[in-house]
Every structure is written in C-alpha cells, then in structure tokens.
Write a protein that holds these residues in place. Structure first.
Motif, PDB file in Angstrom:
ATOM      1  N   ARG A   1      -3.604  16.409  -7.944  1.00 57.04           N
ATOM      2  CA  ARG A   1      -3.698  15.554  -6.764  1.00 57.04           C
ATOM      3  C   ARG A   1      -4.630  16.194  -5.728  1.00 57.04           C
ATOM      4  N   ILE A   2      -4.800  15.487  -4.623  1.00 58.18           N
ATOM      5  CA  ILE A   2      -5.701  15.981  -3.575  1.00 58.18           C
ATOM      6  C   ILE A   2      -4.844  16.625  -2.481  1.00 58.18           C
ATOM      7  N   LEU A   3      -5.243  17.841  -2.043  1.00 58.25           N
ATOM      8  CA  LEU A   3      -4.508  18.471  -0.949  1.00 58.25           C
ATOM      9  C   LEU A   3      -5.197  18.122   0.366  1.00 58.25           C
ATOM     10  N   GLU A   4      -4.447  17.486   1.255  1.00 56.21           N
ATOM     11  CA  GLU A   4      -5.019  17.162   2.555  1.00 56.21           C
ATOM     12  C   GLU A   4      -4.531  18.156   3.609  1.00 56.21           C
ATOM     13  N   VAL A   5      -5.435  18.538   4.485  1.00 55.28           N
ATOM     14  CA  VAL A   5      -5.154  19.575   5.480  1.00 55.28           C
ATOM     15  C   VAL A   5      -5.249  18.963   6.874  1.00 55.28           C
TER      16      VAL A   5
ATOM     17  N   PRO B   1       1.251  20.631   8.284  1.00 48.84           N
ATOM     18  CA  PRO B   1      -0.055  21.232   8.066  1.00 48.84           C
ATOM     19  C   PRO B   1      -0.797  20.649   6.857  1.00 48.84           C
ATOM     20  N   VAL B   2      -0.050  20.314   5.793  1.00 47.61           N
ATOM     21  CA  VAL B   2      -0.708  19.835   4.561  1.00 47.61           C
ATOM     22  C   VAL B   2       0.141  18.756   3.879  1.00 47.61           C
ATOM     23  N   CYS B   3      -0.501  18.001   3.005  1.00 49.61           N
ATOM     24  CA  CYS B   3       0.260  17.135   2.093  1.00 49.61           C
ATOM     25  C   CYS B   3      -0.593  16.829   0.870  1.00 49.61           C
ATOM     26  N   LEU B   4       0.086  16.401  -0.196  1.00 52.65           N
ATOM     27  CA  LEU B   4      -0.628  16.065  -1.436  1.00 52.65           C
ATOM     28  C   LEU B   4      -0.759  14.551  -1.532  1.00 52.65           C
ATOM     29  N   VAL B   5      -1.925  14.048  -1.883  1.00 52.82           N
ATOM     30  CA  VAL B   5      -2.085  12.598  -2.032  1.00 52.82           C
ATOM     31  C   VAL B   5      -2.611  12.282  -3.425  1.00 52.82           C
ATOM     32  N   VAL B   6      -2.382  11.020  -3.816  1.00 49.52           N
ATOM     33  CA  VAL B   6      -2.699  10.604  -5.180  1.00 49.52           C
ATOM     34  C   VAL B   6      -4.103  10.003  -5.205  1.00 49.52           C
ATOM     35  N   PRO B   7      -4.993  10.542  -6.045  1.00 51.55           N
ATOM     36  CA  PRO B   7      -6.334   9.957  -6.109  1.00 51.55           C
ATOM     37  C   PRO B   7      -6.304   8.549  -6.723  1.00 51.55           C
ATOM     38  N   GLU B   8      -7.315   7.788  -6.505  1.00 51.34           N
ATOM     39  CA  GLU B   8      -7.444   6.431  -7.042  1.00 51.34           C
ATOM     40  C   GLU B   8      -7.089   6.407  -8.531  1.00 51.34           C
ATOM     41  N   GLY B   9      -6.175   5.561  -8.906  1.00 50.14           N
ATOM     42  CA  GLY B   9      -5.808   5.439 -10.325  1.00 50.14           C
ATOM     43  C   GLY B   9      -4.842   6.517 -10.785  1.00 50.14           C
ATOM     44  N   GLY B  10      -4.499   7.458  -9.900  1.00 52.94           N
ATOM     45  CA  GLY B  10      -3.606   8.542 -10.300  1.00 52.94           C
ATOM     46  C   GLY B  10      -2.148   8.115 -10.243  1.00 52.94           C
TER      47      GLY B  10
ATOM     48  N   VAL C   1       0.832  -1.194   0.000  1.00 55.30           N
ATOM     49  CA  VAL C   1       0.000   0.000   0.000  1.00 55.30           C
ATOM     50  C   VAL C   1       0.870   1.250   0.000  1.00 55.30           C
ATOM     51  N   SER C   2       0.560   2.155  -0.929  1.00 57.23           N
ATOM     52  CA  SER C   2       1.326   3.392  -0.997  1.00 57.23           C
ATOM     53  C   SER C   2       0.864   4.350   0.098  1.00 57.23           C
ATOM     54  N   ALA C   3       1.820   4.921   0.795  1.00 58.65           N
ATOM     55  CA  ALA C   3       1.484   5.859   1.868  1.00 58.65           C
ATOM     56  C   ALA C   3       0.924   7.159   1.322  1.00 58.65           C
ATOM     57  N   THR C   4       1.099   7.385   0.011  1.00 55.69           N
ATOM     58  CA  THR C   4       0.583   8.630  -0.559  1.00 55.69           C
ATOM     59  C   THR C   4      -0.776   8.424  -1.219  1.00 55.69           C
TER      60      THR C   4
ATOM     61  N   ASN D   1      -4.568  23.608  -9.718  1.00 54.95           N
ATOM     62  CA  ASN D   1      -3.503  22.688  -9.294  1.00 54.95           C
ATOM     63  C   ASN D   1      -3.996  21.409  -8.615  1.00 54.95           C
ATOM     64  N   VAL D   2      -5.078  21.497  -7.855  1.00 51.87           N
ATOM     65  CA  VAL D   2      -5.524  20.304  -7.128  1.00 51.87           C
ATOM     66  C   VAL D   2      -6.975  19.976  -7.476  1.00 51.87           C
ATOM     67  N   SER D   3      -7.315  18.698  -7.311  1.00 51.44           N
ATOM     68  CA  SER D   3      -8.669  18.288  -7.653  1.00 51.44           C
ATOM     69  C   SER D   3      -9.613  18.445  -6.461  1.00 51.44           C
TER      70      SER D   3
END
Ligand code: ADP
Length: 647
Positions: free
Chosen positions: A580-584, A550-559, A494-497, A536-538
């Motif tokens: 990508r998705i920005l998580e806060v 505070p934040v990180c970018l994650v890869v959406p399903e299939g991305g 499993v990818s941590a991102t 920039n982000v979805s």
C-alpha cells in the motif's frame, strides 16, 4: 350384459409405463401423491360440473378421499367421490395418452433416441405411477349421473380389460395389488406419514382407514352371563380418520387468514419455535400463475453459513407437494426465507433438472426476491427496532445479493444498515444522505475488522473535520458488497482509505503553496522512508487527509482493502501481500522532527528505527497485525525509558 373386453394399450402408453417404472424406481412413494392428486382433481371437476347441474351430486356433497389397506390380501385402495369415469372415459384416460405435451415429449425422445430418465419430469407421470408398487391395478369407476360402474384392470403389460362392475355411488376406487416387497404401503403409519409429507394441504379431506376395535357397547347391568363369559376378542372394524390438514392456507384469500394461522403455519413449515419476523402472502397473475407465502424468521438459524443448509421454501403444484428445499426458486442470499410457492403452470412431476433453467423458474425466482425485499422494506419502515435487530443477524447474508444478483442492487440498497461516525446505532443510506451537509457529494465508508478499529482510523480525520459522516463496514463481505452496489441514489460510494481520495474542494493558493513547500522540505525524508520500507510499501508521499495522525496507509487504485486481504490470506497463504501507499502528515511535529534528524545525519540508525516504528503504527491504526510485535515492544520500551530519563 357385456362380457369382459380386452384392449391393447396405445403404443405410447406402453412407452410411458416403461419409462415411469424404470426411471422412478428409487422414488416409488410418489405414487400415493399422484393418485391422491388425481382423486382431488376428480372432486374439483365434479364440483365444477355440479355448479351447472346439481343432480350430479346425488345427495352426496361431502367430498372426501378415502385410503385403506388390506394387508393380508396385499391390497391398497384409494377412493374418491369425484367425477368418476364412464366406460369410454376409462379407455380414453387410462388406455391412451391424450395429453399433447406428453405426446410431443415422446416424439422428442424418439428423435434423441434416448429414454433419458431425467426427462421424465417433463410430463406428469400420474396414474401410471401406480405400477411402481403394484403388479396389478384395478380401477372401479362410476361416472357422476350414471348408475353403471366399470372395472378396468391391468398388469401393465400390453393390454387392459374392462368389465361391468358394482360401485355404491359415483366416483373411482383404485385398488393396487401390491408387489410382495411393497408391504410398507399397507401400514397405517407409513401411509399417514406419506400423506403428511406430500398431501397435507390437499383441499379435500383425506380419510385414512385402520382396523380398530369397535366402540364398546354399553354393558347391560342385569345380564349376568356377560360377567362370567370369557373376555371376548375385540371386534375390529374399519374406521376412518382425517389425516391431512386439509386446507391450503396459502390458497385462501388474505383477509380470511388470521395472524395466528399464519404464525402456526410458519411453525409447521420452518420448525422454528419463535414467531416469524414478517411474511408476504401474494398471488402472481402475469404470464405465470402462482401463489406464494414467504416468511422471514426473526433469528438466524444455526446453519445460516453452512454450505449444505437447506433452503426453506417448498414447491407445490396445484396444492400438491412437489419438493422442499427449492433452491432453484430462492437465491442463496435469501436462504433463510421459509414458506411455500404453489405454481399453476408447472407439471406435477417437475424435476429438479427441469427447474434448473426453466423460464417459469426464472420468473418465480424473480418474484420471490421482489416480494421478500419489498416486504422487508415496509417492515423496516413499520418497526425500525425489530428490523435493525434482524439486520444484525441477516445483513451479511443479504449483502451477498449485491454481487450475486446485481440487478437487485437498488432494492437491496434500501435495506442496508450500517454503523456510522454520524449517529448512534444503525443508519440507512437514505438517512445518511439526508444528513449530508452542503458540499458533500459522495457517500464515504471505511472497511475494517471492528467498529473500534475503523472509528479510530486516521483516514477519517479530514472527513470528520469537515463534518462529513463515514459509514463503518465491518463485515467480511462488505468490500464485494459495496462493489456490487455501485452507486446509490446517484451518489458514489467512496472508500476513505482510497489513495486518490478527492474531497471535492479546490485548494486555495496559500494551502497549495504550503503543501508544495512541505513536500519540498520532506523530499529527502520521503525518499529515505521509501528505501527503508521498500519491501512493505509501494510509495511514500505527502498526505492531504491527515490532521492528527503522523502517517496512514492507503490503498492504491485497484488494490485490495487490508482487512479483506488478511481474510483471504487466512484461507490461502499463497495470495501475495499487496503493497500500500504510506501517507505522511506534513504538518505533524513528529514528522518535522524526524525530517530534521534525517537532515542532520542521513544514515542515522535511529531515524531508520523511527521510520519503522511509524510504519508499524500505521499498521496498528488500520487494524492490521505488525510483522514483528516483539521488536516493536522492545523499541517502545527503549523510547519510554529515554523519555523518562529526559524528564
Ligand atoms: P393427468 O392427471 O396428468 O391428466 P393421469 O395419467 O394421472 O394424468 O390421469 C389421466 C386421466 O385419468 C386424468 O386426466 C383423468 O381424466 C383420469 N383420472 C385419473 N384418476 C382419476 C380419478 N380418480 N377420477 C376420475 N378421473 C381420473
């Protein structure tokens, strides 16, 4: 005494002759290999018969193949003291095609109405290849146990002649009357090079003759006349020297070959100065019979990543060299393997075309893979340090196998080594699994450009806080490789991102409530951030994986992973940038402060700038370049200045 007989060739012989001469004209030199191989077979045959009747040996048990030329007469002789051929055997062997496979092949050709040259490899060209370089061929042969010799002669037209002849002892001498432009085959050095290339490992000694000054006779001290005499022209005599190594090392039983011999042979086949890392010498005796001696080098060659680099495995058929660079037998991801495959089943004149999709090829290739990987696995167990050094150089290439040969994933999985958040140095997946604490179901990894970048990645925070280890994947092939690997030992990788990272724990009611509240209170800010970062982000959403950042970018399903996308875009600029998705992090004080500022003044230019800085920070944290570094630097300066004036 019988007079000279003239015989017509069987119709098929004429066709084969025609085919051989027309399709192999650009590869004439193989004639020597074919004739040497026939001579060696004849010796083997005699040796076998002599087991039952040792009179056949007739006091001459020193087997050898002799080759010598007479340049002035444009003759080349290849002689053996093997089985020899009787009158009738000469007719049967050299005047007809007895081999049923060849007859079938010719039938097949007739049906296709084609003399397709590429099909020539499907049968042994054998003796007739002599006519590639000779206008006329004479075969003088005396069968073992007989005192009659016969001379067979032909110019490869419609017929051949047979007449009684003379020969000292049993065996066969083939004399080629070389065509005018084939003089190179009378040169000692050319012949020697050809033998080294094609027949070095023929089991019987190949003695190459050369005209050399006779060894000097000791001078007679008292003989004055000799001192005054004119210096004499040295007398040249035909002298033979063995030019092949003679033993097919790989055909010897393993316990009769020393490590030194294995190493020396490796250097011979690989041109490597260093000793090999390890080797596997094996015999396969299933449906296909073949022997293999495969080596793994210690250090990657300079051309490991060159598309045109040669594979280092040579193919032999019954100890006769057929071709090197046998890429059909070795997958690209084992391109560094060196050595020899010696098949008992392939025809001597097997072509590359034929190798490309034959059942024999497939079965050999499978064994080459299995034997190499099995050997590496045992080696890794025996000497982890040396194996890890090897892995550092060759790992990225072996990993290609995970998606090129998916059915080998299990075997390759055992060989994988990664750096990891859990240990210093490299770890195997098995060792990782052993360290997994209770509650951890999956194997976690993070992909990025360098160990430093991935180790600092905010995505690992919640995993690390649980004491769960994360593998660092920093090779460009890693993304495809984990894909190809699928599961390992029934555990998912499993990818941590990954966007929907499920850490397998039911949230308790309190945490859930807290999160819901945070989400509600952040709703306004998240919406605003979504608008500011729209290109920039979805999506912008609350994270449950962050503890410190505070934040990180994650890869959406299939991305696609950011690092891989960057690599691909380096090659092809038209590949679109994926969002990508920005998580806060809802518990981070900075986020809460921005939320308040946004609440107080929704259209604040300052808040917009902070949001952009947060996004840039997320890019930097995952190792991606920011779009406008100068702008970020300017903004940092302003922030620092402000911080200083307020302190
Ligand atoms: P192959 O070797 O594939 O059978 P060749 O055309 O090369 O086909 O040879 C045909 C036959 O001629 C061989 O099978 C063998 O019986 C015989 N032959 C060829 N060369 C020799 C030799 N040097 N000594 C004895 N027999 C030979």
């Amino acid at each position: 005494m019988s007079a000279t007989e003239t015989h017509a060739f069987q119709a098929e012989v004429s066709r084969v002759l025609h085919l051989v001469v027309n399709s192999l004209y650009s590869n004439k030199e193989i004639f020597l290999r074919e004739l040497v191989s026939n001579a060696s077979d004849a010796i083997d045959r005699l040796r076998l018969s002599a087991l039952e009747d040792d009179n056949l040996l007739d006091d001459d048990a020193e087997f050898a193949i002799q080759i010598w030329a007479e340049p002035e007469a444009r003759l080349l002789h290849i002689a053996d003291n093997g089985s020899g051929m009787s009158h009738d055997q000469l007719i049967a062997s050299l005047g007809t095609i007895a081999h049923s496979g060849t007859l079938q092949f010719l039938e097949g050709l007739k049906e296709k109405k084609a003399d397709d040259a590429s099909l020539i490899g499907q049968f042994g060209v054998g003796f007739y290849s002599a006519f590639l370089v000779a206008d006329m061929v004479t075969v003088t042969s005396r069968a073992a146990g007989s005192d009659e010799a016969w001379v067979w002669t032909s110019d490869a037209q419609e017929s051949y002649t047979l007449e009684p002849g003379e020969r000292d002892g049993r065996g066969t001498t083939i004399t080629l009357h070389l065509a005018e432009e084939q003089m190179e085959y009378t040169s000692f050095w050319s012949l020697r090079a050809l033998i080294a290339k094609y027949s070095d490992y023929v089991r019987h000694p190949i003695m190459l003759g050369d005209m050399r000054p006779a060894p000097e006779e000791p001078k007679d001290e008292d003989d004055e006349s000799e001192e005054d005499a004119e210096p004499k022209e040295p007398v040249l005599t035909l002298q033979f020297e063995q030019v092949n190594k003679g033993s097919a090392l790989w055909q010897r039983p393993r316990d009769e070959v020393t490590d030194e011999e294995y190493v020396e042979f490796y250097k011979h086949v690989s041109n490597d100065f260093e000793d090999p890392l390890c080797w596997n010498h094996f015999k396969i005796e299933g449906t296909q019979l073949f022997t293999g001696l495969l080596y793994v080098p210690k250090r990657p060659p300079f051309d490991l990543y060159h598309r045109e680099a040669k594979r280092g495995v040579s193919l032999f058929v019954n100890r006769v060299f057929i071709l090197d660079d046998a890429e059909e037998l070795v997958p690209a991801w084992l391109r560094f393997v060196k050595g020899v495959i010696d098949s008992d089943d392939l025809p001597l004149n097997v072509s590359r075309e034929m190798l490309q999709d034959g059942a024999i090829t497939r079965s050999i290739r499978k064994q080459v893979i299995k034997k190499t990987l099995d050997r590496l696995k045992t080696f890794a167990g025996d000497d982890a340090e040396a194996y890890n050094a090897f892995w550092t150089g060759f790992g990225p290439v072996i990993k290609e196998g995970l998606y090129l040969d998916k059915d080998q994933a299990k075997r390759i999985g055992k060989l994988l080594r990664y750096r990891s958040s859990g240990v210093d140095g490299l770890t195997s997946l098995d060792e990782y699994i052993e360290r997994m604490p209770e509650g951890q179901e999956d194997i976690y990894y993070v992909i990025g450009e360098s160990e430093a970048a991935v180790a600092a990645s905010p995505h690992l925070e919640s995993l690390k806080s649980r004491g769960w280890e994360v593998l660092y994947m920093t090779d460009p092939v890693d993304e495809w490789a984990v894909d190809g690997l699928g599961d390992y030992d029934d555990k998912k990788l499993v990818s941590a991102t990954k966007a929907d990272l499920d850490l397998g724990e039911e949230e308790d009611e309190d945490t859930k409530k807290e999160r819901e509240e945070a989400k509600d209170s952040l709703e306004g800010l998240l919406g605003h951030m979504g608008t500011v970062l729209d290109s920039n982000v979805s999506e912008v959403r609350v994270s449950n994986r962050l503890t410190d950042s505070p934040v990180c970018l994650v890869v959406p399903e299939g991305g696609q992973n950011a690092y891989l996308e960057r690599l691909l875009r380096n090659h092809d600029n038209s590949i679109p940038k994926s969002k990508r998705i920005l998580e806060v992090n809802p518990t981070h004080p900075l986020i809460n402060a921005i939320r308040d500022a946004h609440g107080a003044e929704p259209e604040s230019a300052q808040v917009k700038e902070w949001v952009e800085i947060l996004y840039d920070q997320a890019l930097l944290l995952e190792g991606s370049p920011v779009e406008d570094p100068a702008r970020l630097a300017r903004r940092m300066t302003t922030l620092l200045q402000k911080a200083m004036t307020t302190t």
